[in-house]
Design a protein around this motif. Structure first.
Motif, PDB file in Angstrom:
ATOM      1  N   ASN A   1       0.952  -1.245   0.056  1.00 23.59           N
ATOM      2  CA  ASN A   1      -0.091  -0.058   0.043  1.00 23.59           C
ATOM      3  C   ASN A   1       1.030   1.278  -0.084  1.00 23.59           C
ATOM      4  O   ASN A   1       2.049   1.201   0.529  1.00 23.59           O
ATOM      5  CB  ASN A   1      -0.917  -0.021   1.181  1.00 23.59           C
ATOM      6  CG  ASN A   1      -1.866   1.023   1.214  1.00 23.59           C
ATOM      7  OD1 ASN A   1      -1.930   2.001   0.264  1.00 23.59           O
ATOM      8  ND2 ASN A   1      -3.169   0.723   1.889  1.00 23.59           N
TER       9      ASN A   1
ATOM     10  N   THR B   1       0.397   4.032   1.253  1.00 20.18           N
ATOM     11  CA  THR B   1       0.271   4.662   2.659  1.00 20.18           C
ATOM     12  C   THR B   1       1.329   4.184   3.455  1.00 20.18           C
ATOM     13  O   THR B   1       2.027   4.687   4.509  1.00 20.18           O
ATOM     14  CB  THR B   1      -1.095   4.431   3.460  1.00 20.18           C
ATOM     15  OG1 THR B   1      -2.217   5.023   2.511  1.00 20.18           O
ATOM     16  CG2 THR B   1      -1.198   5.058   4.584  1.00 20.18           C
ATOM     17  N   THR B   2       1.544   2.742   3.601  1.00 16.68           N
ATOM     18  CA  THR B   2       2.550   1.971   4.194  1.00 16.68           C
ATOM     19  C   THR B   2       3.849   2.611   4.000  1.00 16.68           C
ATOM     20  O   THR B   2       4.677   2.702   4.785  1.00 16.68           O
ATOM     21  CB  THR B   2       2.686   0.604   3.850  1.00 16.68           C
ATOM     22  OG1 THR B   2       1.187  -0.092   4.147  1.00 16.68           O
ATOM     23  CG2 THR B   2       3.632  -0.140   4.761  1.00 16.68           C
TER      24      THR B   2
END
Length: 235
Positions: free
Chosen positions: A23, A25-26
């Motif tokens: 992801n 965001t990760t």
């Protein structure tokens, strides 16, 4: 048991071996953590460097302060008074250690070497000055013997008053170091002498020396000598 067709097995194998998607965001979160760690390390290093610099500066200042303390203690450990033992009596001098430190140091050094033992007062100018030294010269004050100079009336300062101790400003070797004790205010005293002390006891002895008979060159007809000089911290 049902048999799995080869085509179906191939599709399942491709699905298992395919890469796992990360992801966005990760990724951003991991980058943020790394950045925070770097900033923390930089801040820690700067704090350590500033603390070390302050410690070194403090050590340096303490060393300088210690040196200043040593210099001041040495200065105040020097004798503050000199007692001239003359053939007419004792003359006590207060030395200007703060006002004329170099001249006082020179005087003290010569005292310890016995320079003034047996020194004569070789010129006595009444109502003006008595001069002691191993040299028979006037040490650059020849014009003081003129009547016009003796009668001069100029503004005086505390250093111009009577019973001041000085030595000539003319650069001479130690053998020519002379002592002048004024017996009256001298307006141009600072132009001629380094004033480094004053008589605080024995003014009557100075006046007695001043009254001795002299020839036309202001030289005493009978010897007047400095027998010795005693140095004292206090009186």
């Amino acid at each position: 048991m049902a048999r799995i067709k080869p085509q179906a097995l191939l599709i399942q194998s491709k699905k298992k071996k395919g890469p796992t998607r990360i992801n966005v965001t990760t990724i951003l979160f991991c980058n943020l953590i790394v950045l925070l760690i770097l900033l923390s390390l930089i801040a820690t290093y700067r704090h350590w460097f500033q603390s070390r610099s302050r410690e070194q500066t403090g050590i340096g200042l303490s060393k300088f302060e210690h040196v200043d303390e040593i210099v001041d203690s040495k200065k105040y450990d020097l004798p503050g008074y000199a007692v001239l033992n003359t053939s007419k009596g004792y003359i006590t001098i207060e030395l200007f250690k703060d006002g004329s430190p170099e001249t006082v140091d020179k005087f003290l050094d010569l005292c310890q070497k016995g320079h003034f033992k047996g020194m004569p007062f070789h010129h006595v100018i009444k109502n003006y000055v008595i001069l002691g030294g191993h040299s028979q010269g006037l040490g650059g004050i020849e014009d003081w013997t003129s009547k016009g100079k003796l009668r001069g009336r100029l503004t005086t300062s505390p250093k111009h008053e009577a019973f001041m101790l000085g030595t000539t400003k003319v650069k001479e070797d130690s053998k020519a170091f002379q002592l002048f004790i004024t017996t009256a205010p001298i307006p141009d005293l600072n132009d001629k002498l380094f004033v480094f002390g004053r008589v605080i006891k024995g003014e009557d002895v100075v006046q007695e020396i001043e009254e001795v008979d002299t020839d036309e060159h202001y030289q005493p007809k009978s010897p007047v000598l400095i027998i010795d000089v005693m140095l004292q911290q206090e009186i």
